[in-house]
Write a protein that holds these residues in place. Structure first.
Motif, PDB file in Angstrom:
ATOM      1  N   ASP A 205       0.752  -1.341  -0.258  1.00 34.21           N
ATOM      2  CA  ASP A 205      -0.100   0.009   0.016  1.00 34.21           C
ATOM      3  C   ASP A 205       0.928   1.250   0.169  1.00 34.21           C
ATOM      4  N   GLY A 206       0.596   2.264  -0.930  1.00 38.37           N
ATOM      5  CA  GLY A 206       1.395   3.317  -0.816  1.00 38.37           C
ATOM      6  C   GLY A 206       1.405   4.277   0.415  1.00 38.37           C
TER       7      GLY A 206
ATOM      8  N   SER B  58       0.944  -0.902  -9.124  1.00 38.52           N
ATOM      9  CA  SER B  58       1.199  -1.482 -10.510  1.00 38.52           C
ATOM     10  C   SER B  58       1.583  -2.945 -10.809  1.00 38.52           C
ATOM     11  N   THR B  59       0.887  -3.673 -11.358  1.00 42.21           N
ATOM     12  CA  THR B  59       1.498  -5.247 -11.377  1.00 42.21           C
ATOM     13  C   THR B  59       1.919  -5.366 -12.723  1.00 42.21           C
TER      14      THR B  59
ATOM     15  N   GLU C  92       5.873   8.248  -9.796  1.00 46.13           N
ATOM     16  CA  GLU C  92       5.499   7.207 -10.577  1.00 46.13           C
ATOM     17  C   GLU C  92       4.556   7.989 -11.911  1.00 46.13           C
ATOM     18  N   LEU C  93       4.237   8.930 -11.420  1.00 44.41           N
ATOM     19  CA  LEU C  93       3.295   9.765 -12.534  1.00 44.41           C
ATOM     20  C   LEU C  93       4.201  10.747 -13.237  1.00 44.41           C
ATOM     21  N   THR C  94       5.363  10.595 -12.992  1.00 43.06           N
ATOM     22  CA  THR C  94       6.275  11.593 -13.884  1.00 43.06           C
ATOM     23  C   THR C  94       7.356  10.590 -14.918  1.00 43.06           C
TER      24      THR C  94
ATOM     25  N   PRO D  54       3.338  -0.424  -5.310  1.00 41.58           N
ATOM     26  CA  PRO D  54       2.645   0.893  -4.777  1.00 41.58           C
ATOM     27  C   PRO D  54       3.233   1.989  -5.554  1.00 41.58           C
ATOM     28  N   MET D  55       2.503   2.847  -6.268  1.00 44.98           N
ATOM     29  CA  MET D  55       3.042   3.753  -7.131  1.00 44.98           C
ATOM     30  C   MET D  55       2.583   5.211  -5.982  1.00 44.98           C
ATOM     31  N   GLY D  56       3.741   6.127  -6.014  1.00 44.64           N
ATOM     32  CA  GLY D  56       3.770   7.246  -5.579  1.00 44.64           C
ATOM     33  C   GLY D  56       3.519   8.183  -6.575  1.00 44.64           C
TER      34      GLY D  56
END
Lengths: 420, 420
Positions: A377-378, A390-391, A404-406, A399-401
């Protein structure tokens, strides 16, 4: 104030790309001001949001929407307050844009730095969960991205009002309204076009059922970040401590059964079944868990129902658990290899060699020894935000923080260097 | 010794996946021993390789293959020696597998570490360049991945012998032969199946022409790492130093025109054109460069030929250069935005504000100030290997090292922790 709702699909993609260009260089303070305006807008917009939401709910009831889906669709004052607070939590997160990932000065004096930059435009495809509209918009904005949202026709009126509120907030903070747009009005065709919008959309995030995610993965030419299902396993090894096994399995199954990091299958070493299984299964019975067992399990625990082949592949997301006896860690890992969705796999053991083998050989986003799978869990990992888990193996796994959106780019500073 | 050449396509995918499982836990020493055996095999295999290569070349000549393609296809003793040495350079690289990217101990005592792991199976699709067969196989092996190679029917006999040599080397080092396989015998249908082999192939790398890459991107359901074309720009700003402009443009165009980081378009600030352009263009003329100019350029440099719209989008990969006058950095950046392939963009300037604007606002894998675009290269960046240059934003952007051929997983070590 241009009304983006009257634009064509292509117009909206162009507007998103243009807006994204402006978001690259805004300051964290500007982003946070916009986010606060969104939180305020959600709180203050209840009289516009609830009627739109009731319209969607009425349409849903008329078309036979399940009670579970109706519940996920519903927005009321407490839920709007929680949404506003979630946005305020994102304000508190560190802005990833501009962070230097690595850098050095080359022997010729060139300074090279890999820095985080926004992707540009993030697309999201999800189903009848209007909270995702606010959630993804806020996460995209904090990471400097524009967002194009396809939230599903069942939530179209709710999402329409929410996006208007977001756009008003963006405008009040001096940011382009097109930074966040919905394409719900284009229906299924819009979703298809979004999956093919290479050059306009930099990354696509599907959120929802396995079939939705599978459709997006198969049909999208835009790169996808897959946030997938969790057929999560715990293997209780021969040397496991009984109380630890009871505590971890109960926690992993019962604490919140509806989420992807809840355990779905427990594998138990046959040599320890007599010692360990009665206690574990008794604890589960007390928590109203239905055990789907193989023959060996049923012999030890009469309340178990027989497991079918389908059980081993099931992500129950309910108070159901499949339980199987295995002869060795190798058989346990072979079973996991056949049924894993690559989310989280945990071993309970006191055997160092087996612990290290499990961690090294099991292929999943998160592998654990002697811990509840619910920790994937993030928030638990200290990332602050819940962007998803993400799998897939590319770009982000587990878990993506916000980072990970960059994406990144390399910034090279020279003084006239040429290559020899 | 099973002859993998008689297997079905599906058999080969299963074999690759099984082999990949074994590669996860082998030591760096084992990988390096296998790589040395491959280098030795390439050197010692000349009497098997050259006849197969001559067969492919004869077929190519018969079917009208261009001289350039024939040259890329050809393998002789010096080229085989260079290939063997390239493999030995990969032995010297740091093994990325097992590296800890980040880690911490959570307040509850859970230790979490994100460590690099192999992807599993890497697919590669490329065209008539048998050196890529050795190159990708060695890079995949060093990063712990199995490889499934589709090298094109024009190099089928050469690739077949190279893969046999690789497999013999793998076997001699105690590794599974199926760690590296070719699917050339399945023709175009094999390439299509490879693009759809989700669950068997973890990442697909196309290497070759823009049309090949575009086909793979559009048709693949397996995640792709796009190593793309470079329509690379240099903007000579008003304040640029003349000698620096001459040196950088000449180096970026002339030093090796056939590669993706060579400059293809130079934009010149109109206010500096009189001062800067004659020197720059004179230097290019002395290096036999053909200048394709807009009207303003032709007025200043009579040898320029008129540029058409197609020139601005051209990746010449030759001693051709398109040159255009612009009125401002904004016009320069707008032109770049229209024609960039997101590879490398450079500004030559002495104006700090413009340098920072260019670095911040131009969206490309590598942005530069006062440096030759030829520096966009894994070797120059200190990565040691040339895995390719990614022009996508997901997972890897810019020069890729061995680390970019790995994924990560989270390893969580507890002592019975449960979530409250």
């Amino acid at each position: 104030m241009p009304d983006t709702a009257t634009l064509t699909f292509h117009d909206k993609l162009v507007a998103a790309r243009d807006a994204a260009r402006g978001l690259v260089t805004i300051t964290t303070a500007q982003k946070n001001a916009a986010l606060q305006a969104i939180a305020d807008g959600v709180r203050g917009g209840i009289e516009r949001i609830v009627p739109a939401n009731e319209l969607d709910l009425a349409n849903g009831r008329d078309s036979g929407m399940s009670l579970g889906l109706q519940d996920r669709l519903k927005l009321d004052q407490p839920r709007l307050e929680a949404l506003a607070q979630a946005v305020e939590q994102i304000i508190a997160l560190t802005d990833p844009v501009g962070q230097t990932v690595r850098g050095s000065v080359l022997p010729n004096g060139l300074s090279i730095n890999q820095v985080r930059v926004p992707f540009g435009v993030i697309g999201a495809i999800y189903e009848a969960r209007p909270n995702v509209t606010i959630d993804i918009a806020a996460l995209a904005l904090k990471s400097g991205n524009a967002a194009v949202l396809r939230g599903g026709s069942a939530a179209q009126h709710t999402n329409g009002v929410l996006v208007e509120i977001i756009q008003d907030a963006l405008e009040s903070a001096g940011l382009p309204r097109a930074s966040v747009q919905t394409i719900d009005e284009f229906g299924r065709d819009g979703a298809k076009q979004l999956m093919r919008a290479r050059g306009f959309v930099d990354v696509l995030i599907p959120r929802g059922s396995a079939s939705l995610i599978s459709t997006v993965v198969n049909e999208s030419t835009v790169p996808v970040i897959e946030t997938g299902a969790g057929v999560v396993h715990i293997f209780i090894d021969e040397s496991a401590d009984e109380q630890m096994a009871v505590d971890i399995v109960r926690n992993a199954k019962v604490q919140r059964p509806s989420v992807c990091n809840a355990v779905e299958t427990v594998l138990v070493h046959r040599a320890a079944a007599d010692r360990l299984l009665p206690g574990v299964l008794q604890a589960l019975r007390e928590s109203d868990v239905t055990v789907h067992g193989d023959e060996g399990v049923i012999q030890l625990f009469a309340d178990a129902v027989p497991a079918s082949d389908a059980d081993w592949a099931s992500e129950y997301l309910s108070l159901d658990l499949s339980v199987k006896l295995v002869d060795s860690i190798d058989e346990a890992m072979a079973h996991i290899r056949n049924y894993t969705t690559g989310h989280t796999e945990s071993i309970i053991t006191n055997d160092l060699h087996n612990a290290e083998r499990f961690l090294a050989e099991v292929d999943a986003a998160v592998v654990m020894v002697n811990a509840s799978t619910r920790f994937t869990d993030g928030g638990e990992f200290g990332f602050g935000a819940e962007v998803g888990i993400s799998t897939q193996k590319l770009h982000a796994r587990g878990p993506m923080g916000l980072a990970e959106l960059t994406s990144t780019k390399w910034v090279v500073r020279g003084s006239g260097q040429v290559r020899s």
